[in-house]
Motif scaffolding. Structure first.
Motif, short mmCIF file in Angstrom:
data_model
loop_
_atom_site.label_atom_id
_atom_site.label_comp_id
_atom_site.label_asym_id
_atom_site.label_seq_id
_atom_site.Cartn_x
_atom_site.Cartn_y
_atom_site.Cartn_z
N VAL A 1 -3.62 6.80 47.98
CA VAL A 1 -3.44 7.05 46.55
C VAL A 1 -2.44 6.06 45.96
N GLY A 2 -1.34 5.81 46.69
CA GLY A 2 -0.36 4.83 46.22
C GLY A 2 -0.94 3.44 46.11
N LEU A 3 -1.80 3.07 47.05
CA LEU A 3 -2.44 1.75 46.99
C LEU A 3 -3.34 1.63 45.76
N VAL A 4 -4.11 2.69 45.49
CA VAL A 4 -4.97 2.68 44.31
C VAL A 4 -4.14 2.59 43.03
N ASN A 5 -3.03 3.32 42.99
CA ASN A 5 -2.16 3.26 41.81
C ASN A 5 -1.56 1.87 41.62
N THR A 6 -1.20 1.22 42.72
CA THR A 6 -0.69 -0.15 42.63
C THR A 6 -1.75 -1.11 42.11
N LEU A 7 -2.98 -0.97 42.60
CA LEU A 7 -4.07 -1.83 42.14
C LEU A 7 -4.40 -1.56 40.68
N ARG A 8 -4.26 -0.31 40.24
CA ARG A 8 -4.48 0.01 38.82
C ARG A 8 -3.55 -0.82 37.94
N ASP B 1 3.59 4.65 42.98
CA ASP B 1 2.77 3.59 43.56
C ASP B 1 2.99 3.57 45.06
N ILE B 2 2.55 2.51 45.71
CA ILE B 2 2.65 2.44 47.17
C ILE B 2 4.10 2.42 47.63
N VAL B 3 5.00 1.80 46.85
CA VAL B 3 6.41 1.75 47.23
C VAL B 3 7.05 3.13 47.14
N SER B 4 6.79 3.83 46.04
CA SER B 4 7.37 5.16 45.85
C SER B 4 6.89 6.14 46.92
N ILE B 5 5.59 6.14 47.19
CA ILE B 5 5.04 7.08 48.17
C ILE B 5 5.50 6.72 49.58
N ALA B 6 5.60 5.42 49.88
CA ALA B 6 6.10 5.02 51.20
C ALA B 6 7.57 5.41 51.37
N ASN B 7 8.35 5.31 50.30
CA ASN B 7 9.75 5.74 50.38
C ASN B 7 9.85 7.23 50.63
N THR B 8 9.03 8.03 49.98
CA THR B 8 9.02 9.47 50.24
C THR B 8 8.59 9.76 51.67
N THR B 9 7.59 9.03 52.14
CA THR B 9 7.15 9.19 53.53
C THR B 9 8.27 8.85 54.49
N ALA C 1 1.37 13.31 40.98
CA ALA C 1 0.91 13.76 39.66
C ALA C 1 -0.24 12.92 39.13
N ASP C 2 -0.20 11.61 39.34
CA ASP C 2 -1.17 10.69 38.75
C ASP C 2 -2.01 10.07 39.85
N SER C 3 -3.27 10.45 39.93
CA SER C 3 -4.13 9.94 41.00
C SER C 3 -5.54 9.77 40.50
N TRP C 4 -6.17 8.65 40.87
CA TRP C 4 -7.55 8.40 40.52
C TRP C 4 -8.52 8.91 41.58
N ILE C 5 -8.04 9.29 42.72
CA ILE C 5 -8.89 9.84 43.78
C ILE C 5 -8.39 11.23 44.12
N ASP C 6 -9.24 12.05 44.73
CA ASP C 6 -8.89 13.43 45.05
C ASP C 6 -7.73 13.45 46.03
N TYR C 7 -6.75 14.30 45.72
CA TYR C 7 -5.59 14.44 46.60
C TYR C 7 -4.94 15.79 46.36
N THR D 1 -3.24 14.24 54.36
CA THR D 1 -2.39 13.52 55.30
C THR D 1 -1.57 12.44 54.59
N TYR D 2 -0.60 11.91 55.33
CA TYR D 2 0.18 10.79 54.80
C TYR D 2 -0.71 9.58 54.54
N LEU D 3 -1.74 9.41 55.36
CA LEU D 3 -2.65 8.29 55.15
C LEU D 3 -3.34 8.40 53.80
N ARG D 4 -3.77 9.62 53.44
CA ARG D 4 -4.40 9.82 52.14
C ARG D 4 -3.41 9.58 51.01
N ALA D 5 -2.17 10.03 51.19
CA ALA D 5 -1.14 9.82 50.16
C ALA D 5 -0.88 8.33 49.96
#
Length: 395
Positions: free
Chosen positions: A90-97, A346-354, A72-78, A83-87
């Motif tokens: 996005v989680g990395l960018v959200n963590t850095l935010r 964030d990166i933890v949430s998206i990695a858990n979903t992955t 839902a919340d992303s600063w880059i296009d998604y 791919t999972y790499l792109r997801a």
């Protein structure tokens, strides 16, 4: 009269004997390292065996597959078709935010509260003390849930609070005006950053020249050229547009502006307030570590209190403040992983979903560890470098 150069102490030859403490120490070091390597090898072989029995492939090939998860919340296009790499990006960018903005805000608020604790105004110092004692004694997870529940209790979009013109606060989050950034805008911002770097270097050189001959040299002509004229010229040549986009209520939601989601807003407030309470105590103790005679001598010369604090006390207090401040920056970054408690992706949430979708548990956990280790090492490297620059050099 001649002085003789002292001879170095004689070195003892190595003897293969258990009576030699160096041989015994080396032997036990080899044993400990061997045991550690054996444990790691056993764990790895056991994990590979269990994965093969369950027919789960290993490796990072899954990063190229379609993710299919909404973010839902992303600063880059998604989109879910990425791919999972792109997801994960996005989680990395959200963590850095959360980490970068949180560190800046916590430092500013913590510094102000720490100075307020030393204020001669009784009410101000007591309020700062209550702020510190309450926030640092409550668990961070409890504070996070409190702010999230509070955000959910705000009015709907149609009845949103408007504390300032163009700013809305509702259960949809904090909606603020924004400046649409195109490529030309980024070139202007890059020119501004470059100008600030040049101004910093020029100012250091002017101060160095003043220390040599005692002649003050103004820095404002350079600031005008590299911080004002240069960005304006780049903006004009690149054709940048700097219009402000204000949010508007249309139907049941807002259009335009930038939206800080309730999950992100609650996480940011909780991390900033919690960490700033610890930073305030660090700043207070750092200021008190400076000998009182420094400020008394400055006051005797008629210098103003603000000038004394900014140019005499704080520069000396930084040598005490920086090391423990590094730990608080690292704690804030690691505590951002609590975002999963309020549903911020964030990166933890998206990695858990992955992990749940692909079954690649080892790889997903390894990616989380690598991200936080890289960020933490970057913070530690920068803070250690800065601490070394401001440290006193003994002669």
């Amino acid at each position: 009269m001649t002085t003789s150069t002292p001879k170095p102490p004689p070195t003892r030859p190595w003897r293969l004997s258990l009576d030699d403490p160096r041989i015994v120490g080396l032997f036990w070091q080899i044993v400990v390292v061997g045991i550690a390597v054996a444990i790691v090898a056993w764990l790895w072989s056991n994990a590979v065996h269990n994965l093969s029995v369950r027919r789960i492939s290993t490796g990072f090939a899954f990063l190229g597959r379609e993710a299919g998860m909404p973010i839902a919340d992303s600063w880059i296009d998604y989109s879910p078709k990425n791919t999972y790499l792109r997801a994960l990006l996005v989680g990395l960018v959200n963590t850095l935010r959360v980490a970068v903005i949180g560190i800046v805000l916590a430092t500013v608020i913590g510094t102000l509260v720490g100075i307020a604790r030393l204020s001669s105004n009784w009410l101000l110092s007591r309020l700062a003390a209550v702020y510190v004692e309450v926030l640092r004694d409550l668990p961070i997870l409890l504070q996070l849930l409190f702010w999230y529940v509070l955000m959910q209790g705000l009015p709907a979009a149609r009845q949103a609070w408007q504390p300032v013109e163009g700013v809305f606060l509702s259960n949809r989050g904090l909606i603020i005006p924004s400046v649409p950034l195109q490529e030309a805008n980024w070139w202007t911002i890059l020119a501004l950053v470059a100008g600030l770097i040049v101004l910093y270097l020029v100012r250091r050189r002017l101060i160095g020249q003043q220390m040599l001959d005692g002649k003050a040299r103004p820095a404002w002509p350079y600031a005008l050229g590299v911080v004002v004229v240069l960005p304006v010229l780049v903006s004009y040549l690149a054709g940048a547009s700097w219009g402000i986009e204000f949010p508007e209520l249309r139907g049941f939601n807002f259009v335009g502006g930038s939206t800080l989601a309730p999950e992100y807003f609650a996480l940011l407030i909780a991390l900033v307030t919690y960490t700033s309470a610890f930073i305030a105590e660090i700043v207070r103790s750092g200021i008190q570590a400076v000998p009182r005679g420094q400020s008394d001598a400055a006051k005797a010369l008629g210098l103003k209190r603000g000038f004394v604090l900014q140019h005499i006390v704080l520069p000396q207090a930084l040598r005490v403040i920086i090391p423990p401040m590094t730990s608080q920056y690292l704690n804030l970054t690691k505590n951002s992983s609590l975002a999963v408690a309020v549903g911020y992706q964030d990166i933890v949430s998206i990695a858990n979903t992955t992990l749940n979708q692909t079954g690649q548990a080892i790889e997903s956990i390894a990616l989380i560890m690598m991200v936080f280790l890289t960020i933490s090492l970057g913070i530690s490297f920068f803070m250690n470098w800065y601490n070394a620059r401001i440290a006193l050099v003994e002669r």
